[in-house]
Scaffold this active site. Structure first.
Site, short mmCIF file in Angstrom:
data_model
loop_
_atom_site.label_atom_id
_atom_site.label_comp_id
_atom_site.label_asym_id
_atom_site.label_seq_id
_atom_site.Cartn_x
_atom_site.Cartn_y
_atom_site.Cartn_z
N HIS A 127 4.42 2.25 -52.41
CA HIS A 127 2.95 2.74 -52.13
C HIS A 127 1.39 1.82 -51.66
O HIS A 127 1.61 0.66 -50.87
CB HIS A 127 1.57 2.73 -53.80
CG HIS A 127 1.90 3.48 -54.20
ND1 HIS A 127 2.47 3.67 -55.98
CD2 HIS A 127 2.71 5.34 -53.81
CE1 HIS A 127 2.76 4.83 -55.72
NE2 HIS A 127 2.66 5.86 -55.26
N TYR A 128 0.20 3.04 -50.90
CA TYR A 128 0.29 2.32 -49.27
C TYR A 128 -1.09 1.15 -50.11
O TYR A 128 -0.99 0.20 -48.87
CB TYR A 128 -0.74 3.26 -48.54
CG TYR A 128 -2.12 3.08 -49.75
CD1 TYR A 128 -3.82 3.07 -49.14
CD2 TYR A 128 -2.27 4.94 -50.35
CE1 TYR A 128 -4.51 3.79 -49.71
CE2 TYR A 128 -2.96 5.49 -50.96
CZ TYR A 128 -4.11 5.12 -50.58
OH TYR A 128 -6.18 4.92 -51.33
N ASP A 129 -1.56 1.18 -51.68
CA ASP A 129 -2.45 -0.32 -51.68
C ASP A 129 -1.48 -1.59 -52.15
O ASP A 129 -1.91 -2.23 -52.07
CB ASP A 129 -3.45 0.35 -52.88
CG ASP A 129 -2.63 0.61 -53.96
OD1 ASP A 129 -1.06 1.65 -53.84
OD2 ASP A 129 -2.45 0.20 -54.93
N HIS A 130 0.10 -0.48 -51.47
CA HIS A 130 0.35 -2.59 -51.70
C HIS A 130 1.12 -2.91 -50.80
O HIS A 130 1.40 -3.46 -50.29
CB HIS A 130 1.42 -2.57 -52.79
CG HIS A 130 0.82 -2.23 -53.89
ND1 HIS A 130 1.43 -2.92 -55.04
CD2 HIS A 130 0.39 -1.48 -54.48
CE1 HIS A 130 0.43 -2.88 -56.64
NE2 HIS A 130 0.30 -1.96 -56.20
N HIS A 180 -4.85 -5.94 -60.78
CA HIS A 180 -5.04 -4.57 -60.09
C HIS A 180 -5.50 -3.60 -60.63
O HIS A 180 -5.28 -2.47 -61.48
CB HIS A 180 -3.64 -3.30 -60.34
CG HIS A 180 -2.81 -2.81 -59.40
ND1 HIS A 180 -2.93 -1.64 -59.78
CD2 HIS A 180 -2.63 -2.92 -57.80
CE1 HIS A 180 -2.87 -0.62 -59.38
NE2 HIS A 180 -2.17 -1.37 -57.57
#
Length: 316
Positions: free
Chosen positions: A82-85, A261
């Site tokens: 996922h892009y936030d990771h 998170h």
């Protein structure tokens, strides 16, 4: 006199207490939060070795704030794609190059990681930038820094060296037919640190966290927010609520728990609230939600508890 000195030195060496330092570089979720960078955790051993877990937006800037040179971080372990990771990884790699990294970064992650890296650097999005900078001798000299070595990994022992062992298992977040999502257990300096990545409650994460000195676990939405997202059909609701997190920490018998998170439910930003209006109950958002989170975790877990903030430091 010399004998006494030797004996004292020997005792000192035997009694030296090693430690593990954890720096919470980013504690937010998917939206660009003015108060939180995206998911990223840096573990630093007593000997100075740095291990990076996830690399969301802002992680490199936070490293520098924490007095860590990005070029001194040789390993990155991605829990999922996922892009936030992962969206901070290209910036981290390019910055490390400019900071004179020697050799290749090692990137460990689920299937799809190699494709992500291949499309980011010399044959991808930053091809022009790399070509331009590589015209300078100083940048050409360490061109290997923009050629990460990727290891697509499966459950089990993911990585081992003389200082650490890192284990992973599949957790419940993205459908496995798309890609795996991993929870992580790191054993180092006689300590155990477990990290959930993103996940709904699952037995594999409890196993990874069993008897850990520290569990760093996502707490993305409170119960009411998860219910709202499930009903809205926008985005995944495969996350862990505070009530569920307290039960996980109790069952795993962890010594200390860090909830992280956070899905912007504590934000007061008007921009965040407008962006979140289609998938969060924005009328419930605000800092007071963190008090609710702590109360709900405490219903099951009575051990040491912290709610993560960016650049929080934890020594084990």
């Amino acid at each position: 006199m010399e004998i006494g000195t030797v004996l004292v030195s020997a005792v000192f060496i035997c009694l030296k207490e090693f430690y593990v330092k954890i720096t919470m570089l980013g504690t937010g979720a998917a939206l660009p939060d003015p108060d939180r960078a995206q998911s990223s955790i840096l573990v630093t051993l007593d000997n100075g070795k740095n291990y990076l877990f996830d690399c969301g937006e802002g992680s490199t800037r936070q490293m520098v704030k924490a007095n860590i040179n990005p070029a001194d971080v040789p390993w990155v372990f991605l829990s999922h794609l996922h892009y936030d990771h992962v969206c901070g990884l290209p910036f981290f790699v390019l910055s490390s190059w400019v900071f004179n990294r020697e050799g290749r970064l090692k990137v460990f992650g689920p299937k799809g990681t190699q494709d992500f890296v291949d499309h980011s650097f010399e044959n991808g999005a930053f091809r022009v930038d790399i070509q331009a900078r590589a015209a300078y001798p100083a940048r050409q000299k360490n061109i290997e820094a923009v050629r990460p070595e990727v290891f697509e990994v499966e459950p089990g022992l993911m990585y081992e060296d003389e200082d650490v062992k890192i284990y992973i298992d599949v957790v419940d977040h993205i459908p496995t037919e798309i890609t795996d999502c991993f929870g992580i257990r790191m054993e180092a300096e006689g300590k155990v640190v477990a990290f959930s990545g993103d996940t709904a409650p699952c037995e594999s994460m409890i196993r990874l966290a069993q008897d850990a000195d520290l569990l760093i676990h996502e707490c993305t939405f409170p119960e009411s927010f998860l219910k709202h997202r499930a009903e809205s059909g926008v985005g995944t609701f495969a996350h862990t609520s505070p009530l569920q997190l307290g039960e996980i920490a109790r069952r795993a018998n962890v010594k200390s728990l860090v909830a992280t998170h956070f899905g912007h439910y504590d934000s007061t930003s008007p921009v965040i609230k407008r962006a979140a209006a289609n998938h969060l109950p924005v009328d419930l958002m605000g800092p007071e939600r963190l008090d609710e989170v702590a109360r709900d975790i405490r219903k099951s877990y009575k051990g040491d508890l912290r709610l993560a903030t960016d650049l929080m430091r934890i020594d084990l």
